[in-house]
Design a protein around this motif. Structure first.
Motif, PDB file in Angstrom:
ATOM      1  N   PRO A   1     -59.551  74.150 -22.849  1.00 44.99           N
ATOM      2  CA  PRO A   1     -59.021  72.784 -22.781  1.00 44.99           C
ATOM      3  C   PRO A   1     -58.978  72.184 -24.188  1.00 44.99           C
ATOM      4  O   PRO A   1     -59.874  72.448 -25.000  1.00 44.99           O
ATOM      5  N   PHE A   2     -57.942  71.404 -24.469  1.00 47.80           N
ATOM      6  CA  PHE A   2     -57.820  70.793 -25.793  1.00 47.80           C
ATOM      7  C   PHE A   2     -58.672  69.529 -25.861  1.00 47.80           C
ATOM      8  O   PHE A   2     -58.577  68.669 -24.995  1.00 47.80           O
ATOM      9  N   GLU A   3     -59.510  69.456 -26.871  1.00 49.56           N
ATOM     10  CA  GLU A   3     -60.352  68.271 -27.063  1.00 49.56           C
ATOM     11  C   GLU A   3     -59.823  67.459 -28.240  1.00 49.56           C
ATOM     12  O   GLU A   3     -59.864  67.912 -29.388  1.00 49.56           O
ATOM     13  N   LYS A   4     -59.302  66.285 -27.927  1.00 50.86           N
ATOM     14  CA  LYS A   4     -58.706  65.447 -28.964  1.00 50.86           C
ATOM     15  C   LYS A   4     -59.770  64.945 -29.936  1.00 50.86           C
ATOM     16  O   LYS A   4     -60.802  64.416 -29.519  1.00 50.86           O
ATOM     17  N   ALA A   5     -59.501  65.110 -31.229  1.00 45.94           N
ATOM     18  CA  ALA A   5     -60.429  64.631 -32.250  1.00 45.94           C
ATOM     19  C   ALA A   5     -60.313  63.113 -32.380  1.00 45.94           C
ATOM     20  O   ALA A   5     -59.345  62.509 -31.916  1.00 45.94           O
ATOM     21  N   GLU A   6     -61.303  62.511 -32.999  1.00 47.34           N
ATOM     22  CA  GLU A   6     -61.290  61.071 -33.279  1.00 47.34           C
ATOM     23  C   GLU A   6     -60.167  60.787 -34.289  1.00 47.34           C
ATOM     24  O   GLU A   6     -60.106  61.399 -35.350  1.00 47.34           O
ATOM     25  N   VAL A   7     -59.250  59.869 -33.937  1.00 46.39           N
ATOM     26  CA  VAL A   7     -58.086  59.653 -34.808  1.00 46.39           C
ATOM     27  C   VAL A   7     -57.935  58.205 -35.292  1.00 46.39           C
ATOM     28  O   VAL A   7     -56.879  57.821 -35.772  1.00 46.39           O
ATOM     29  N   SER A   8     -58.990  57.413 -35.185  1.00 46.01           N
ATOM     30  CA  SER A   8     -58.861  56.017 -35.626  1.00 46.01           C
ATOM     31  C   SER A   8     -58.669  55.932 -37.144  1.00 46.01           C
ATOM     32  O   SER A   8     -57.962  55.067 -37.645  1.00 46.01           O
ATOM     33  N   ASN A   9     -59.288  56.873 -37.890  1.00 50.63           N
ATOM     34  CA  ASN A   9     -59.059  56.946 -39.331  1.00 50.63           C
ATOM     35  C   ASN A   9     -59.202  58.416 -39.739  1.00 50.63           C
ATOM     36  O   ASN A   9     -60.259  58.858 -40.184  1.00 50.63           O
ATOM     37  N   ILE A  10     -58.110  59.151 -39.572  1.00 57.19           N
ATOM     38  CA  ILE A  10     -58.155  60.607 -39.757  1.00 57.19           C
ATOM     39  C   ILE A  10     -58.509  60.969 -41.201  1.00 57.19           C
ATOM     40  O   ILE A  10     -59.319  61.857 -41.453  1.00 57.19           O
ATOM     41  N   GLU A  11     -57.910  60.249 -42.145  1.00 55.61           N
ATOM     42  CA  GLU A  11     -58.138  60.577 -43.559  1.00 55.61           C
ATOM     43  C   GLU A  11     -59.610  60.422 -43.929  1.00 55.61           C
ATOM     44  O   GLU A  11     -60.193  61.281 -44.581  1.00 55.61           O
ATOM     45  N   LYS A  12     -60.219  59.352 -43.465  1.00 54.29           N
ATOM     46  CA  LYS A  12     -61.637  59.109 -43.757  1.00 54.29           C
ATOM     47  C   LYS A  12     -62.509  60.179 -43.089  1.00 54.29           C
ATOM     48  O   LYS A  12     -63.468  60.673 -43.672  1.00 54.29           O
ATOM     49  N   ARG A  13     -62.165  60.534 -41.849  1.00 56.58           N
ATOM     50  CA  ARG A  13     -62.918  61.569 -41.124  1.00 56.58           C
ATOM     51  C   ARG A  13     -62.870  62.899 -41.875  1.00 56.58           C
ATOM     52  O   ARG A  13     -63.889  63.560 -42.069  1.00 56.58           O
TER      53      ARG A  13
END
Length: 319
Positions: free
Chosen positions: A293-305
């Motif tokens: 299953p695909f687990e979506k990563a946290e994307v609120s601030n991708i560059e900072k992550r």
């Protein structure tokens, strides 16, 4: 689109230079270390589309990572670690200036050339009497020169590669052998998931120690075309379109909207709904090809992550 990463401007410790490809951005660090960031950019007909596709970079990076792990027993690769869903870190290589394209079926570019009456592709003959999406008697290798961003990849024959000394004869023998082995393994992995690996491309480089290794991505929807195995024969017999998982559906949409990357053509407007549908297709392929299953990563601030994860990795790597 919000929550996508289109461009990066990192400044990592020991950074020497940055290379920006069509989809990936590569940060060269001291000690022959390389940080590769998979963005959400979408490229078709060698043109980068104006909007990003949510989770696309994560999907490409994670499929490539898993496929490299599944093939490292037959072909060495450049990968060292994946400290972030969109990032791969590995050893710097001097890339060969050719893409090793291998085709098991008459599809995509090969089918378009065949339809135009050509029976030779990159110096390899294609049998008469084939229909689009028919299986070749044996997989064929049809290399392409590696284009810079904004330029088009070009078909090239093995003979021309050797004549123009783009790759030495000895090295090319390795590239050919590795390409066949990877395609065979990829075909087996795809079959175990109810898919057919139709065609794909591999890129190789040479390490500082002179070892030829697999680089970039492998068996992703950007570098490969997949059909569903179930119903393939039936659809071929009835002359129906094959059900596929690849980037070809984007190319077909662009063609229908009068765009093939030719001079004077304008990229058609991609609505948010269309972009979401493309993202869903990428997620579908991820789940089909990996069986996970695909687990979506946290994307609120991708560059900072990404920055935080890479810096943490580099700190521990040095320690």
């Amino acid at each position: 689109m919000k929550n996508t990463i289109i461009d990066t401007n990192f400044d990592f410790p020991g950074q020497i230079q940055v290379y920006k490809g069509k989809v990936r951005e590569v940060y060269y660090l001291e000690n022959d270390l390389l940080v590769m960031v998979a963005t959400d950019r979408l490229s078709a007909f060698d043109v980068v589309m104006p909007k990003g596709i949510p989770y696309k970079g994560q999907i490409l990076n994670q499929i490539a990572t898993q496929m490299m792990a599944a093939t490292q027993d037959i072909v060495p690769n450049w990968l060292e670690s994946t400290p972030d869903p969109n990032v791969a870190v590995g050893k710097k290589c001097d890339p060969f200036k050719v893409e090793m394209v291998i085709r098991g079926y008459l599809s995509g570019h090969a089918a378009r050339e065949y339809k135009a009456g050509k029976r030779m592709l990159c110096g390899v003959s294609m049998p008469e009497g084939m229909k689009e999406n028919d299986k070749f008697p044996h997989p064929i290798i049809t290399p392409a020169t590696k284009a810079e961003m904004g330029d088009h990849d070009e078909d090239i024959s093995k003979e021309d590669i050797l004549k123009r000394q783009i790759v030495t004869k000895e090295d090319y023998a390795f590239l050919e052998d590795y390409t066949k082995k990877l395609f065979q393994r990829g075909t087996e992995i795809a079959a175990s998931r109810g898919l057919i690996l139709v065609d794909t491309k591999y890129e190789f480089g040479k390490t500082a120690g002179g070892e030829i290794v697999l680089i970039d991505e492998i068996h992703t929807p950007d570098s490969s075309r997949y059909f569903y195995d179930e119903g393939y024969e039936e659809r071929q017999k009835n002359g129906e379109v094959q059900k596929q998982l690849s980037k070809e559906f984007v190319r077909q949409w662009l063609i229908q909207n009068n765009f093939q990357g030719l001079e004077g053509q304008t990229v058609p407007e991609m609505s948010d709904a269309y972009i979401d549908s493309v993202s869903e297709r990428y997620i579908e392929l991820y789940e089909k090809i990996t069986g996970l299953p695909f687990e979506k990563a946290e994307v609120s601030n991708i560059e900072k992550r990404i920055e935080s994860n890479v810096l943490e990795y580099l700190k521990h790597r040095k320690a």
